[in-house]
Design a protein around this motif. Structure first.
Motif, PDB file in Angstrom:
ATOM      1  N   GLN A 121      90.029 105.929  35.376  1.00  0.00           N
ATOM      2  CA  GLN A 121      90.923 104.849  34.962  1.00  0.00           C
ATOM      3  C   GLN A 121      91.059 104.841  33.442  1.00  0.00           C
ATOM      4  O   GLN A 121      92.148 104.631  32.918  1.00  0.00           O
ATOM      5  CB  GLN A 121      90.368 103.508  35.452  1.00  0.00           C
ATOM      6  CG  GLN A 121      91.266 102.328  35.170  1.00  0.00           C
ATOM      7  CD  GLN A 121      90.699 101.030  35.723  1.00  0.00           C
ATOM      8  OE1 GLN A 121      89.785 101.020  36.548  1.00  0.00           O
ATOM      9  NE2 GLN A 121      91.231  99.914  35.255  1.00  0.00           N
ATOM     10  N   ALA A 122      89.938 105.077  32.739  1.00  0.00           N
ATOM     11  CA  ALA A 122      89.972 105.095  31.271  1.00  0.00           C
ATOM     12  C   ALA A 122      89.052 106.179  30.737  1.00  0.00           C
ATOM     13  O   ALA A 122      88.002 106.464  31.322  1.00  0.00           O
ATOM     14  CB  ALA A 122      89.554 103.738  30.703  1.00  0.00           C
ATOM     15  N   ARG A 144      92.462 100.529  22.348  1.00  0.00           N
ATOM     16  CA  ARG A 144      93.316 101.249  23.301  1.00  0.00           C
ATOM     17  C   ARG A 144      94.384 102.014  22.532  1.00  0.00           C
ATOM     18  O   ARG A 144      95.004 101.498  21.613  1.00  0.00           O
ATOM     19  CB  ARG A 144      93.972 100.272  24.266  1.00  0.00           C
ATOM     20  CG  ARG A 144      94.760 100.979  25.337  1.00  0.00           C
ATOM     21  CD  ARG A 144      95.328 100.012  26.334  1.00  0.00           C
ATOM     22  NE  ARG A 144      96.113 100.742  27.306  1.00  0.00           N
ATOM     23  CZ  ARG A 144      96.822 100.197  28.259  1.00  0.00           C
ATOM     24  NH1 ARG A 144      96.829  98.893  28.394  1.00  0.00           N
ATOM     25  NH2 ARG A 144      97.509 100.938  29.089  1.00  0.00           N
ATOM     26  N   GLY A 148      98.325 107.799  26.708  1.00  0.00           N
ATOM     27  CA  GLY A 148      97.269 108.087  27.668  1.00  0.00           C
ATOM     28  C   GLY A 148      97.250 109.570  27.985  1.00  0.00           C
ATOM     29  O   GLY A 148      97.974 110.371  27.386  1.00  0.00           O
ATOM     30  N   THR A 152      95.564 108.051  32.951  1.00  0.00           N
ATOM     31  CA  THR A 152      94.332 107.547  32.345  1.00  0.00           C
ATOM     32  C   THR A 152      94.607 106.893  30.994  1.00  0.00           C
ATOM     33  O   THR A 152      95.230 107.498  30.126  1.00  0.00           O
ATOM     34  CB  THR A 152      93.323 108.702  32.164  1.00  0.00           C
ATOM     35  OG1 THR A 152      93.003 109.237  33.456  1.00  0.00           O
ATOM     36  CG2 THR A 152      92.044 108.232  31.489  1.00  0.00           C
ATOM     37  N   GLU A 153      94.135 105.645  30.841  1.00  0.00           N
ATOM     38  CA  GLU A 153      94.198 104.980  29.548  1.00  0.00           C
ATOM     39  C   GLU A 153      93.211 105.665  28.612  1.00  0.00           C
ATOM     40  O   GLU A 153      92.124 106.056  29.035  1.00  0.00           O
ATOM     41  CB  GLU A 153      93.776 103.512  29.659  1.00  0.00           C
ATOM     42  CG  GLU A 153      94.698 102.633  30.430  1.00  0.00           C
ATOM     43  CD  GLU A 153      94.190 101.192  30.476  1.00  0.00           C
ATOM     44  OE1 GLU A 153      93.239 100.833  29.740  1.00  0.00           O
ATOM     45  OE2 GLU A 153      94.745 100.430  31.275  1.00  0.00           O
ATOM     46  N   TRP A 155      90.944 105.139  25.195  1.00  0.00           N
ATOM     47  CA  TRP A 155      90.369 104.183  24.252  1.00  0.00           C
ATOM     48  C   TRP A 155      89.532 104.957  23.247  1.00  0.00           C
ATOM     49  O   TRP A 155      88.924 105.963  23.588  1.00  0.00           O
ATOM     50  CB  TRP A 155      89.461 103.196  24.978  1.00  0.00           C
ATOM     51  CG  TRP A 155      90.206 102.166  25.765  1.00  0.00           C
ATOM     52  CD1 TRP A 155      90.920 102.365  26.914  1.00  0.00           C
ATOM     53  CD2 TRP A 155      90.299 100.781  25.469  1.00  0.00           C
ATOM     54  NE1 TRP A 155      91.461 101.189  27.333  1.00  0.00           N
ATOM     55  CE2 TRP A 155      91.082 100.193  26.474  1.00  0.00           C
ATOM     56  CE3 TRP A 155      89.789  99.987  24.450  1.00  0.00           C
ATOM     57  CZ2 TRP A 155      91.377  98.832  26.480  1.00  0.00           C
ATOM     58  CZ3 TRP A 155      90.072  98.629  24.466  1.00  0.00           C
ATOM     59  CH2 TRP A 155      90.863  98.064  25.465  1.00  0.00           C
TER      60      TRP A 155
END
Length: 184
Positions: A121-122, A144, A148, A152-153, A155
């Motif tokens: 997800q991240a 953030r 992406g 997927t984000e 960070w």
């Protein structure tokens, strides 16, 4: 509960230079944390963020990602919580500044491929300078990222190394908490 791991000897630390350690990862994680590269303690023990004074494990707990503070030798338990660990560059060094820009760029390309395959997800890259070099994002800031990797984000969080005096333990936990709240 397992016994606290022993401190690596000087010979073990020297032998760890250039070694690699396996990722703690799998498909569909909530967050894949990404260090810059393993330190010599990690290379000697096979555990991510193993050096005493590294603030990764306390920040993970204080931000609410883990129910208690894990030790580096408990790293595989992160998978049950939907968390994983990898690195931008695979080779162990005494300090991240021993890596070349080419190594970071090559590592960034390999990391992007891993992320596209694993689809967390991240992705949380722990170190702004490494992220900027690895992904060619010279103006990136902590938090953030606008771009992406697939779904997927991405960070960027502060480097949890004890050498990073720019962030107090509270400030570090606060940045980790922002990510946790975003993925819940």
């Amino acid at each position: 509960m397992t016994e606290t791991p022993r401190k690596p000897t000087q010979d073990q630390l020297l032998a760890a230079r250039g070694s690699t350690i396996p990722d703690i990862a799998g498909p569909g994680l909530r967050v894949l944390f990404c260090g810059i590269n393993p330190g010599l303690w990690s290379g000697a023990t096979g555990h991510h963020f193993a050096r005493p004074g590294n603030r990764f494990w306390p920040a993970l707990h204080r931000s609410g990602f883990t129910p208690r503070q894990f030790r580096p030798d408990e790293q595989r338990e992160l998978l049950d919580l939907g968390l994983g660990i990898t690195n931008v560059a695979p080779r162990a060094t005494a300090k991240a500044d021993e890596l070349t820009a080419d190594e970071l760029r090559e590592g960034g390309a390999a990391l992007a491929a891993r992320v596209l395959a694993l689809r967390p997800q991240a992705l949380a890259v722990l170190g702004i300078g490494a992220y900027r070099t690895a992904f060619g994002r010279r103006t990136a800031a902590v938090g953030r990222q606008p771009e992406g990797l697939g779904e997927t984000e991405v960070w960027v969080l502060p480097n949890p190394s004890g050498l990073n005096a720019h962030y107090t333990p509270d400030a570090l936990a606060r940045e980790f908490r922002r990510l946790r709240e975003a993925v819940e």
